[in-house]
Design a protein around this motif. Structure first.
Motif, mmCIF file in Angstrom:
data_model
loop_
_atom_site.group_PDB
_atom_site.id
_atom_site.type_symbol
_atom_site.label_atom_id
_atom_site.label_comp_id
_atom_site.label_asym_id
_atom_site.label_seq_id
_atom_site.Cartn_x
_atom_site.Cartn_y
_atom_site.Cartn_z
ATOM 1 N N THR A 76 47.580 35.033 31.789
ATOM 2 C CA THR A 76 48.005 35.103 33.195
ATOM 3 C C THR A 76 49.289 35.908 33.335
ATOM 4 O OG1 THR A 76 49.141 32.969 32.960
ATOM 5 C CG2 THR A 76 46.886 32.930 33.826
ATOM 6 N N GLU A 77 50.162 35.846 32.305
ATOM 7 C CA GLU A 77 51.433 36.572 32.377
ATOM 8 C C GLU A 77 51.237 38.085 32.276
ATOM 9 O OE1 GLU A 77 52.447 32.550 30.433
ATOM 10 O OE2 GLU A 77 50.806 34.002 30.414
ATOM 11 N N LYS A 78 50.179 38.507 31.606
ATOM 12 C CA LYS A 78 49.923 39.939 31.408
ATOM 13 C C LYS A 78 48.588 40.338 32.041
ATOM 14 C CE LYS A 78 53.665 40.865 29.111
ATOM 15 N NZ LYS A 78 54.690 41.781 29.692
ATOM 16 N N ARG A 79 48.331 39.793 33.210
ATOM 17 C CA ARG A 79 47.034 40.024 33.858
ATOM 18 C C ARG A 79 46.927 41.390 34.520
ATOM 19 N NH1 ARG A 79 50.041 36.683 37.081
ATOM 20 N NH2 ARG A 79 50.300 37.272 39.277
ATOM 21 N N GLY A 80 48.057 42.085 34.741
ATOM 22 C CA GLY A 80 48.000 43.363 35.427
ATOM 23 C C GLY A 80 47.472 43.197 36.837
ATOM 24 N N ALA A 81 46.406 43.932 37.170
ATOM 25 C CA ALA A 81 45.835 43.878 38.515
ATOM 26 C C ALA A 81 44.739 42.822 38.649
ATOM 27 C CB ALA A 81 45.285 45.253 38.899
ATOM 28 N N HIS A 82 44.473 42.056 37.581
ATOM 29 C CA HIS A 82 43.430 41.034 37.648
ATOM 30 C C HIS A 82 43.889 39.868 38.519
ATOM 31 C CE1 HIS A 82 40.796 42.524 34.262
ATOM 32 N NE2 HIS A 82 41.899 43.209 34.043
ATOM 33 N N PRO A 83 43.096 39.423 39.487
ATOM 34 C CA PRO A 83 43.475 38.267 40.313
ATOM 35 C C PRO A 83 43.611 37.014 39.465
ATOM 36 C CG PRO A 83 41.657 39.483 41.325
ATOM 37 C CD PRO A 83 41.823 40.015 39.933
ATOM 38 N N VAL A 84 44.722 36.320 39.616
ATOM 39 C CA VAL A 84 45.010 35.177 38.760
ATOM 40 C C VAL A 84 43.983 34.069 38.917
ATOM 41 C CG1 VAL A 84 46.546 34.074 40.443
ATOM 42 C CG2 VAL A 84 46.853 33.629 37.989
ATOM 43 N N LYS A 85 43.380 33.945 40.080
ATOM 44 C CA LYS A 85 42.447 32.840 40.303
ATOM 45 C C LYS A 85 41.163 32.974 39.495
ATOM 46 C CE LYS A 85 40.385 34.857 44.514
ATOM 47 N NZ LYS A 85 40.137 34.632 45.966
ATOM 48 N N TYR A 86 40.888 34.168 38.976
ATOM 49 C CA TYR A 86 39.663 34.384 38.206
ATOM 50 C C TYR A 86 39.875 34.314 36.693
ATOM 51 C CZ TYR A 86 37.692 35.932 42.655
ATOM 52 O OH TYR A 86 37.259 35.991 43.957
ATOM 53 N N ILE A 87 41.104 34.219 36.254
ATOM 54 C CA ILE A 87 41.376 34.171 34.809
ATOM 55 C C ILE A 87 40.907 32.837 34.237
ATOM 56 C CG2 ILE A 87 43.210 34.185 33.067
ATOM 57 C CD1 ILE A 87 44.712 36.137 34.874
ATOM 58 N N LYS A 88 40.267 32.898 33.064
ATOM 59 C CA LYS A 88 39.687 31.704 32.451
ATOM 60 C C LYS A 88 40.199 31.489 31.035
ATOM 61 C CE LYS A 88 35.250 31.722 34.941
ATOM 62 N NZ LYS A 88 33.776 31.645 34.754
ATOM 63 N N SER A 89 40.046 30.259 30.576
ATOM 64 C CA SER A 89 40.328 29.927 29.179
ATOM 65 C C SER A 89 39.039 30.054 28.382
ATOM 66 C CB SER A 89 40.866 28.495 29.074
ATOM 67 O OG SER A 89 39.820 27.567 29.352
ATOM 68 N N MET A 90 39.172 29.963 27.056
ATOM 69 C CA MET A 90 37.997 29.958 26.175
ATOM 70 C C MET A 90 37.901 28.625 25.455
ATOM 71 S SD MET A 90 37.919 33.791 24.518
ATOM 72 C CE MET A 90 39.568 33.682 23.780
ATOM 73 N N ASN A 91 38.253 27.549 26.149
ATOM 74 C CA ASN A 91 38.273 26.232 25.504
ATOM 75 C C ASN A 91 36.895 25.814 25.003
ATOM 76 O OD1 ASN A 91 41.002 26.044 25.996
ATOM 77 N ND2 ASN A 91 40.788 24.832 27.870
ATOM 78 N N GLY A 92 35.861 26.370 25.596
ATOM 79 C CA GLY A 92 34.503 26.056 25.136
ATOM 80 C C GLY A 92 34.015 26.981 24.041
#
Length: 346
Positions: A76-92
């Motif tokens: 999220t800190e280095k998302r650039g132009a990516h909307p933060v609400k769409y960023i996901k984890s890979m916990n699965g």
């Protein structure tokens, strides 16, 4: 009988050198003239005088050629132009990838942040499927980056951008260019040489540190080639101004509007690299990364006849796909001659 075309009076990029040599094409494939002459005893039906131009393999942009999934498994800190609400984890783990992307059989590259939990499993699984894992949009330190490479990652997404800046005690992803802890693996890295994303001094540092891994990319968006104004990028608005693309109302870069030919010229200007090196960074290196070097990225015999004609200033004069001309500059000065039917001694 298939037509054979001979391109002569040209310099072709062959075995890392520009050499005065002819290029022979038949049915969209580059042919060995010795086979044509001595085994098939045939001659060209057409000859094209290239008037001293350079023939290079066609440019390959790994951001555009094939499917490159850049996000949402990023920092999220280095998302650039990516909307933060769409960023996901890979916990699965790998299941997170499948649930998000679905079918990935046509995917060439996946960009992810290696510091995320379960990244090791994901990198190994994607690598097993011959998908290149790229490290980017990341807060990873050098140790995390090295671990990811040893697990199978082999690319850095747009070096210097959307990652921790170089620090002498922990250079982060940038440190992979000269790391001794990745078992001798060749790390590749994309570099946006558009005159906006990367300063010429940084370009020279990267080139001197690891020239064999450098891949020129555009990071271009749909607004490439359009005049200044505001345009739609996905669900966001992007403003084109001062030769760059920015999220509307901000100074956050949202990709590039440069084409590959512009990036090639700017890199050559900024780095002082040889013409051969510059051209291979846009042809051979991306082909090696994607594993398509037997067909693309070279002018070797048997490869696809996808090539471009360039002048010494690296302006594209003509573009050929499968041996067919699809673009010609207004001032192109090549001449094509139809020869008499070839006579066989058989």
């Amino acid at each position: 009988m298939s037509n054979i075309t001979q391109y002569f009076n040209c310099r072709i990029l062959q075995d890392h050198n520009l050499v005065w040599e002819d290029l022979w094409v038949r049915d969209g494939i580059i042919e060995d003239p010795r086979e044509l002459f001595f085994k098939e005893k045939t001659s060209p039906q057409f000859r094209v005088d290239c008037n001293g131009l350079i023939i290079s393999p066609g440019y390959l942009d790994i951001q555009l050629n094939g499917v490159h999934l850049e996000g949402p498994f990023i920092s999220t800190e280095k998302r650039g132009a990516h909307p933060v609400k769409y960023i996901k984890s890979m916990n699965g783990g790998y299941q997170s990838i499948i649930e998000t992307y679905g079918d990935i059989k046509n995917v060439c590259i996946v960009t992810l942040a290696p510091e995320l939990e379960q990244s090791a499993e994901v990198i190994k699984k994607l690598t097993e499927k011959n998908i290149a894992v790229s490290l980017g949009h990341s807060m990873a330190n050098l140790m995390e980056a090295e671990k990811a490479v040893n697990q199978g990652a082999k690319l850095i997404t747009h070096l210097f951008n959307a990652m921790l800046p170089f620090h002498h005690r922990d250079p982060g992803l940038v440190g992979l260019l000269t790391s001794h802890n990745i078992s001798g693996k060749q790390i590749y890295y994309g570099l946006i040489a558009d005159g906006i994303h990367t300063d010429p001094a940084a370009i020279r540092i990267a080139y001197k540190a690891n020239p064999k891994g450098l891949i020129l990319i555009t990071d271009a968006i749909a607004a490439m080639g359009l005049k200044p104004g505001t345009y739609q990028l996905g669900q966001q608005c992007v403003t084109i101004k001062n030769s760059g693309a920015y999220l509307a109302g901000s100074n956050v870069l949202a990709g590039s509007i440069a084409n590959m030919a512009q990036c090639v010229r700017f890199f050559q200007y900024a780095s002082g690299a040889s013409l051969e090196d510059v051209l291979e960074m846009a042809t051979l290196h991306p082909a090696l990364l994607l594993g398509v070097e037997k067909n693309k990225g070279t002018l070797d015999y048997g490869s696809d006849a996808d090539f471009i004609l360039l002048n010494d200033e690296l302006y594209v004069q003509a573009t050929y796909i499968a041996g067919k001309k699809v673009y010609e500059a207004p001032n192109l000065t090549t001449e094509k001659f139809l020869l008499p039917a070839a006579v066989s001694d058989n």
